[in-house]
Each structure stands twice: as C-alpha cells, then as structure tokens.
Motif scaffolding. Sequence first.
Motif, PDB file in Angstrom:
ATOM      1  N   UNK A  53       0.829  -1.210   0.000  1.00 28.39           N
ATOM      2  CA  UNK A  53       0.000   0.000   0.000  1.00 28.39           C
ATOM      3  C   UNK A  53       0.861   1.256   0.000  1.00 28.39           C
ATOM      4  N   UNK A  54       1.922   1.235   0.784  1.00 30.18           N
ATOM      5  CA  UNK A  54       2.820   2.391   0.840  1.00 30.18           C
ATOM      6  C   UNK A  54       3.508   2.593  -0.505  1.00 30.18           C
ATOM      7  N   UNK A  55       3.917   1.505  -1.144  1.00 29.73           N
ATOM      8  CA  UNK A  55       4.582   1.620  -2.445  1.00 29.73           C
ATOM      9  C   UNK A  55       3.627   2.161  -3.507  1.00 29.73           C
ATOM     10  N   UNK A  56       2.384   1.690  -3.506  1.00 28.86           N
ATOM     11  CA  UNK A  56       1.386   2.169  -4.471  1.00 28.86           C
ATOM     12  C   UNK A  56       1.108   3.647  -4.247  1.00 28.86           C
ATOM     13  N   UNK A  57       1.003   4.061  -2.985  1.00 28.19           N
ATOM     14  CA  UNK A  57       0.762   5.474  -2.686  1.00 28.19           C
ATOM     15  C   UNK A  57       1.928   6.339  -3.166  1.00 28.19           C
ATOM     16  N   UNK A  58       3.147   5.850  -2.991  1.00 34.76           N
ATOM     17  CA  UNK A  58       4.319   6.594  -3.446  1.00 34.76           C
ATOM     18  C   UNK A  58       4.321   6.721  -4.967  1.00 34.76           C
ATOM     19  N   UNK A  59       4.004   5.631  -5.650  1.00 43.80           N
ATOM     20  CA  UNK A  59       3.955   5.659  -7.118  1.00 43.80           C
ATOM     21  C   UNK A  59       2.887   6.633  -7.605  1.00 43.80           C
ATOM     22  N   UNK A  60       1.736   6.626  -6.958  1.00 44.85           N
ATOM     23  CA  UNK A  60       0.662   7.553  -7.348  1.00 44.85           C
ATOM     24  C   UNK A  60       1.089   9.004  -7.135  1.00 44.85           C
ATOM     25  N   UNK A  61       1.759   9.249  -6.029  1.00 42.43           N
ATOM     26  CA  UNK A  61       2.217  10.607  -5.733  1.00 42.43           C
ATOM     27  C   UNK A  61       3.221  11.074  -6.781  1.00 42.43           C
ATOM     28  N   UNK A  62       4.169  10.230  -7.123  1.00 37.95           N
ATOM     29  CA  UNK A  62       5.170  10.582  -8.126  1.00 37.95           C
ATOM     30  C   UNK A  62       4.497  10.771  -9.487  1.00 37.95           C
ATOM     31  N   UNK A  63       3.551   9.919  -9.809  1.00 38.16           N
ATOM     32  CA  UNK A  63       2.841  10.037 -11.086  1.00 38.16           C
ATOM     33  C   UNK A  63       2.066  11.342 -11.165  1.00 38.16           C
TER      34      UNK A  63
END
Length: 72
Positions: A53-63
């Motif tokens: 979940x943390x990794x997905x949130x980070x990817x979304x933020x960067x995107x």
Amino acid sequence: ESEVKIPEDKKQAEIASEMEKPSNSLVSLLNGIGIVSSGLLGALYALAQKEKSAAVATIETVSLYNSGLNYN
C-alpha cells in the motif's frame, strides 16, 4: 491359587494404548508448531500488504507530480 488372569486381548489393548501416548504428544507438538506458524505467516502477509500500500501510494504521488509538470 486365586490369580487374576488378564485375557490376552486386554493386554494387547493396554500395550497399544500405552504406545499411542508418545505419538499423541508428538501430534500435540506439531499442532502447536502449526498454529504458531500460521500466526507468523498471517503477520508477514499483513506486513507485506502494508508495504505494498505504501509503495502504491508513493507511485501515485510521483505520477501525479510528473503529470503536473509541463515539458513544453
């Protein structure tokens, strides 16, 4: 002589029940190990889901950050 004679079948049944006792303790030990192992696997699974979940949130933020930039 008044000896109490135990029939052969009863003797064998008693011996069999005595021989089963150690295996029952082994089964109990294995059950305990299984319960602890399943709890450990559950905890590791929960940790993996949290990290995912943390990794997905980070990817979304960067995107979102990258899509907001204008490369013109």
